[in-house]
Design an enzyme around this catalytic site. Structure first.
Site, PDB file in Angstrom:
ATOM      1  N   HIS A   1       0.720  -1.230  -0.022  1.00 28.91           N
ATOM      2  CA  HIS A   1      -0.058   0.059   0.110  1.00 28.91           C
ATOM      3  C   HIS A   1       0.866   1.230  -0.068  1.00 28.91           C
ATOM      4  CE1 HIS A   1      -3.697  -2.282   0.535  1.00 28.91           C
ATOM      5  NE2 HIS A   1      -3.365  -2.722   1.804  1.00 28.91           N
TER       6      HIS A   1
ATOM      7  N   ASP B   1      -3.114 -10.568  -2.262  1.00 24.41           N
ATOM      8  CA  ASP B   1      -3.574  -9.989  -1.103  1.00 24.41           C
ATOM      9  C   ASP B   1      -5.198  -9.599  -1.106  1.00 24.41           C
ATOM     10  OD1 ASP B   1      -4.501  -7.578   1.006  1.00 24.41           O
ATOM     11  OD2 ASP B   1      -2.405  -8.416   1.757  1.00 24.41           O
TER      12      ASP B   1
ATOM     13  N   HIS C   1      -6.717  -6.963  -0.402  1.00 20.37           N
ATOM     14  CA  HIS C   1      -6.652  -5.430  -0.611  1.00 20.37           C
ATOM     15  C   HIS C   1      -5.907  -5.223  -1.855  1.00 20.37           C
ATOM     16  CE1 HIS C   1      -7.340  -6.003   3.904  1.00 20.37           C
ATOM     17  NE2 HIS C   1      -8.182  -5.260   3.591  1.00 20.37           N
TER      18      HIS C   1
ATOM     19  N   ASP D   1      -4.845 -12.620   3.558  1.00 18.88           N
ATOM     20  CA  ASP D   1      -6.039 -11.949   4.337  1.00 18.88           C
ATOM     21  C   ASP D   1      -7.450 -12.426   3.647  1.00 18.88           C
ATOM     22  OD1 ASP D   1      -5.321 -10.262   2.791  1.00 18.88           O
ATOM     23  OD2 ASP D   1      -5.314  -8.539   3.720  1.00 18.88           O
TER      24      ASP D   1
END
Length: 793
Positions: A194, A231, A233, A319
């Protein structure tokens, strides 16, 4: 080679410490390639330190000697990464230690080579990050209160941990690219995908995979690399840093409605030379094995075979695994091993870097399957995909959309796009899909009632639109908000329309229009829009004047006396080290919430005297959070001369006032600490029973910090006879101790607390060794001495 003799004293001084601290292979040098990867000093020795059992071999670049034969798969991590932590935060040290424990349990350690960790220099970090931003991270001494925005926390070890995560990723890339090993696993934190060019975001500070990719291309002169991010995200930072480079194929499968909002749309396919080299699979609903396997077999693997990468990076976020508290998806752990196996078939050179994953047990299981895949263990499709696995209805269309978007750039996509129509051309089908969501909500336009004013009807349209907005039904929300705007301008509606345009929710992103709508909402007095617009500016690294814009909009809210805007404005000024301005604003406002913030800022700067001064100033009405800080400082003698009598008086006065459950829990915890000491006025010795009852009361109010003092109380042999009458019998007491110990082991993140508890249990008990190992895993250096691994602390 070190065997029984140790003439140079490496083991006494700690060969591990030599590898991590005194030796830095990435110390800035003028040459682009800092050392010859084919020359090593090879140290061979074994030891057992909990999860680090049997370190077989470590290599250190040094004077020219011939390297021994390579082990096929290697891994790296550094204990400093355990010291970046914050109580209760999901991005925790246990993410690493559980993975290493899993490797040991699976018997993988003898087949893996652990390579040294390395700290990235500022010059290396500048491959992907703004030098000013890099200095900001390294020079900051802020506590977590200053980094709460955008899911970031910070302590004194953060910069070191993040730079070791980045450097270790680059060193691992060097090893794999030069075939010292075929595949590598960087078990690192903080994660990186990120992190933007000049901004920390979403638990991330430096973008590890982007740095490793740039290094592989620019320094190692590879021609093509692929980054696969599974991931849950979106890997926003990785895409933004690499999206203009046609030497990098970037792939991300993610849940569209999760953090970060507004990125990772299937139409985001890269820019300039890199157009067509970014692949995003944004799932509209929760997803499982069927979706992520479909994404690989239908989209990624055909394009990867056409692209022919020389090295593959895996941004390994777990995740999306079933049971993760943040992801909400249901991918099996073994499926990640299958995906790794598929990528290994594209290129034998693979570097896997840990990203997210917050169910530490299931993440460790998933990484274990990945490690086995890198070591050669294979799974068939039928091993991971069950006969009844089906795509969620909301997730079916995305594959067609992605293939159509990429068809102009990849031959393999042109072959399978016949008859595809994008979701934009099939709104009738999209309408049907929306009704299939787990949270079903039909599209209904409120009917205008007789004698209903424009304001009242606009309000009803806004409320109905918000119900759809909160379920991610942005199409319907947009329609209702536009209907409201046709009747009358409303600041709440303007603000939400601004969000839709700023983040590209259902429609194409239009930043200028979104900002204009937000600014109009603020003009009409909706100052909460100041906060959301300010946050948008902070999350827009490509915007050159984002910091002045962010401060300007927050100042508007502050000047309008919006307390939330003021708190955020002061917090951002503190992050920019404009402390004099912060002090002036706090003095002008004379508000207890602002005083509390300023005191916490002083504490973060270790100026405890200034913190006590601001906390203890006279107020008409006591402020519970501030009073608790004063009580604890008087009790412990931090920032002021210890005065237990005054602390006790203030505690009793505060208990007489109405308080929330959270404050009551903290009060009970503080009271328990008083009773466990001998500092209460008029009391000659600790009151163990009252302390025990206070800690129980604190736990019942949700204060988990009471677990540690309660364990210290109940496991102390000198108190057990006094506490036993509170229970039915010894078995009941033992059962209670086991229950609170279990909770303590699961929730505690402070290595010193594990160590302190170990010191009061018998050294011959299994619990002693368990606590010592946990202390080591959580970064407590003193615990090493208990196992004889270091001579001094």
């Amino acid at each position: 080679k070190l065997e029984k003799e140790d003439p140079e004293g490496y083991l006494d001084s700690g060969a591990l410490m030599f590898s991590k601290r005194d030796y830095n292979p990435y110390k800035p040098v003028t040459a682009p390639y800092p050392f010859d990867m084919h020359h090593f000093l090879v140290l061979e020795f074994s030891f057992d330190m909990g999860v680090e059992s049997q370190l077989v071999k470590m290599r250190f670049p040094c004077k020219p000697i011939k390297a021994t034969q390579s082990i096929k798969t290697c891994f790296t991590y550094d204990p400093v990464m355990l010291s970046h932590k914050e109580d209760g935060h999901p991005e925790q040290p246990k993410r690493i230690t559980d993975i290493l424990s899993k490797f040991k349990k699976l018997g993988l350690m003898p087949n893996l080579m652990r390579i040294p960790s390395a700290q990235a220099s500022k010059e290396l970090l500048a491959l992907c990050h703004d030098p000013t931003y890099i200095d900001q991270v390294f020079n900051s001494t802020k506590d977590s209160i200053l980094f709460e925005n955008d899911s970031i926390y910070f302590n004194e070890f953060t910069a070191e941990a993040a730079s070791y995560a980045a450097g270790s990723s680059i060193f691992m890339t060097d090893m794999v690219a030069n075939r010292a090993c075929d595949a590598g696993m960087a078990i690192i934190r903080s994660p990186g995908h990120h992190a933007e060019y000049n901004q920390a975001r979403g638990f991330c500070f430096f973008n590890n995979v982007a740095l490793a990719s740039k290094y592989a291309l620019d320094s190692l002169k590879l021609k093509r690399v692929m980054v696969v991010d599974f991931d849950v995200h979106h890997g926003n930072g990785t895409q933004h840093i690499l999206e203009d480079d046609d030497r990098v194929l970037f792939f991300s499968s993610h849940r569209h409605s999760l953090y970060p909002r507004g990125t990772g749309n299937y139409m985001d396919i890269g820019v300039d030379k890199g157009k067509g080299y970014s692949i995003n699979i944004p799932f509209l609903a929760s997803y499982g094995d069927a979706e992520i396997i479909e994404a690989f077999h239908r989209i990624l693997l055909p394009i990867a075979q056409e692209f022919k990468p020389e090295l593959i990076f895996i941004s390994a976020g777990f995740d999306a695994v079933d049971g993760d508290p943040l992801g909400g998806c249901y991918v099996q752990p073994k499926t990640f091993g299958y995906l790794t196996q598929q990528l290994r078939s594209i290129s034998n050179r693979v570097v896997m870097l840990l990203e997210g994953g917050y169910n530490t047990t299931e993440s460790a299981n998933a990484f274990g399957y990945c490690a086995e895949a890198l070591l050669g263990k294979s799974q068939s499709l039928t091993d991971v995909l069950q006969a009844d696995d089906e795509l969620h209805p909301l997730n079916k269309q995305v594959f067609d959309d992605v293939a159509e978007e990429l068809a102009p750039y990849w031959t393999c996509m042109q072959r399978i796009t016949g008859g595809f129509h994008s979701i934009r051309k099939r709104e009738d089908q999209h309408d049907d899909l929306i009704d299939m969501r787990p949270e079903k909500r039909k599209f209904m336009v409120p009917q205008r009632q007789e004698n209903q004013s424009d304001d009242e009807f606009v309000s009803s349209l806004y409320q109905e639109g918000m119900k759809h907005f909160e379920l991610d039904n942005y199409k319907y929300a947009l329609e209702l908000f536009n209907m409201a705007m046709d009747i009358k301008e409303n600041p709440l509606v303007l603000s939400k329309l601004g969000d839709i345009y700023l983040h590209g929710l259902y429609i194409l992103k239009n930043e200028a229009k979104g900002i204009k709508l937000k600014e109009r909402a603020i003009e009409l007095g909706h100052y909460d829009a100041c906060i959301s617009l300010a946050m948008y500016y902070t999350m827009s690294p490509e915007m050159k004047d984002r910091i002045p814009r962010m401060l300007s909009v927050l100042k508007q809210g502050h000047d309008a006396k919006n307390i939330e805007c003021s708190k955020l404005y002061i917090e951002q000024l503190a992050m920019l080290n404009r402390l004099e301005e912060v002090e002036r604003l706090v003095a002008e406002m004379n508000h207890p919430e602002m005083d509390f913030m300023l005191g916490k800022i002083y504490q973060a700067k270790k100026d405890h005297e200034a913190a006590f001064h601001i906390f203890s100033k006279d107020r008409e009405t006591p402020h519970p959070k501030i009073e608790l800080e004063v009580i604890n400082m008087l009790f412990s003698g931090i920032g002021v001369e210890a005065n237990p009598a005054e602390a006790w008086r203030r505690l009793l006065a505060l208990q007489a006032l109405p308080a929330s459950a959270s404050i009551k829990g903290q009060l009970a915890l503080t009271q328990g600490r008083f009773y466990a000491s001998s500092l209460i006025p008029g009391e000659e010795k600790p009151n163990i029973i009252r302390a025990y009852k206070s800690f129980i009361e604190a736990l019942q109010s949700g204060e988990a910090d009471a677990l540690y003092p309660l364990c210290m109380l109940t496991f102390s042999e000198q108190h057990q006879a006094e506490l036993l009458p509170e229970f039915e019998d010894q078995d009941d007491f033992d059962s209670f101790k086991q229950m609170i110990l279990s909770n303590f082991m699961e929730l505690e993140e402070n290595g010193d607390h594990f160590y302190n508890l170990a010191t009061i249990v018998p050294k011959t008990s299994p619990l002693f060794l368990t606590l010592i190992k946990e202390a080591i895993n959580h970064g407590c250096v003193r615990a090493l001495a208990e196992l004889g691994l270091v001579k001094e602390t």
